[in-house]
Design an enzyme around this catalytic site. Sequence first.
Site, mmCIF file in Angstrom:
data_model
loop_
_atom_site.group_PDB
_atom_site.id
_atom_site.type_symbol
_atom_site.label_atom_id
_atom_site.label_comp_id
_atom_site.label_asym_id
_atom_site.label_seq_id
_atom_site.Cartn_x
_atom_site.Cartn_y
_atom_site.Cartn_z
ATOM 1 N N LYS A 1 51.302 15.007 3.385
ATOM 2 C CA LYS A 1 52.661 14.719 3.877
ATOM 3 C C LYS A 1 53.689 15.154 2.840
ATOM 4 C CE LYS A 1 51.473 10.689 6.650
ATOM 5 N NZ LYS A 1 51.514 9.232 6.691
ATOM 6 N N GLU B 1 38.810 6.716 7.775
ATOM 7 C CA GLU B 1 39.979 6.360 6.978
ATOM 8 C C GLU B 1 39.715 5.110 6.133
ATOM 9 O OE1 GLU B 1 44.413 7.550 8.369
ATOM 10 O OE2 GLU B 1 43.726 5.657 9.198
ATOM 11 N N HIS C 1 23.712 20.974 24.654
ATOM 12 C CA HIS C 1 23.697 22.422 24.870
ATOM 13 C C HIS C 1 24.500 23.145 23.800
ATOM 14 C CE1 HIS C 1 21.897 22.045 28.972
ATOM 15 N NE2 HIS C 1 22.353 20.813 28.779
#
Length: 425
Positions: free
Chosen positions: A413, A277, A298
């Site tokens: 948003k 950010e 793995h």
Amino acid sequence: MRLDLSNSVSLNELKSYQEEVSRIHKMINEKSGAGNDYLGWADWPIEYNKEEVDRMIECAKYVRDNFDILVVCGIGGSYLGARAALEAINGLYSNDRLEVIFMGQTFSPNYIAQVLEYLKGKKFAINVISKSGTTTETSISFRLLKELLVSQIGKEGAKKAIFATTDKEKGALKSECVKEGYETFTLPGDIGGRYSVLTPVGLFPLACAGIDIKRMLEGAKQARSDFQDDRLENNICYQYACSRDYFYRHNKCVELYVTYEPQYAQISEWLKQLFGESEGKEKKGLLPDSVTFSTDLHSLGQFVQDGTPLLFETILTVKKPRYDVKVPHDEEDLDGLNYLEGKSLNFVNSKAFEGTLKAHVEDGHVPCNVIEVEEMNDYNLGYLFYFFMRACGMSAYMLDINPFNQPGVEIYKRNMFHLLGKKGY
Ligand code: PA5
């Protein structure tokens, strides 16, 4: 704490950064760069409000004495630091008498319904955390938690079970705190969410979990003092920041945070927010990603060893685990493990680390920074948090961007509010 660059980039190669480092160091200290009104975290370890810390410790005692569960309700910078610290210090299956669980970081109906169901009939308190006081995930969860709390202990009882951390004067949550009289802690105006772990945002839940927050601040204070020397050879924080920039300019685009302990995975989540950010702007920045080895050897291990050469690693190792287990003897040795009999799992884990480091560096040509901490405790974690925040400020300024805003997160948003029918969108 130690930073080992012997498998990544030599100090000699970083020498040319000195002038730039000194310029930015001064800028951070004098609070003169872009986003300078959000540099409160830089001096926070010497400027924090001691009375508020004492009040947090007192309230935490009240929570521990009167409740079985603390629900921490927040998202992003108002959530990740507390969770990272809590898991790093207390582990994933802590038997502390107060259970801490998280809500407010998701819209997931499955998650929220299950948490609410789990809380039914239990003695729980809430720490709602939101700087803006209007974050939708947090607000919805808080409304639901309050409804349950009031139904169990009544409105007056609920008021004594709600602790809020928010802005000093602004926002819907602040107004509610004033109206309802909740115990309230302050998130300083000049510290943004992802730099707030050492403020009440992180400290109050940690105090409730029995962690020594004064020691944590002491660790941060030591880090602040250690990183006042801007000479690269003396400053591991700036060496790390320079190594990031160096790899960015040498065609790496991913920094992979690596730990060998599942209980540090949330530190990586916190780091992903801090660096992602702060730096991911103007089409610049390294993508922070993370793995927990040996588990992920793995799965993603194949890519790290042999895939597109786009990443470097920053490995966090902790020398002394809090607990250890020995491999037992087995008479029949059907699993062929008797060669490890009596060896500790810390020994096995450290050999996995050494073997992997060699494989990635020598065969895979993946540069690896290693950060070594003696043991994970309140003091060292305070030091580590400050180390990363300061390194982030330094390396983001090297990219010539504002480390403290996040304009990109507003766009989704806006769309979401429009689709939800919120007034004004
Ligand atoms: O770092 C940030 O600024 C964000 O991650 C915020 O912390 C997050 O969006 C939550 O915001 P608020 O504390 O206002 O609810």
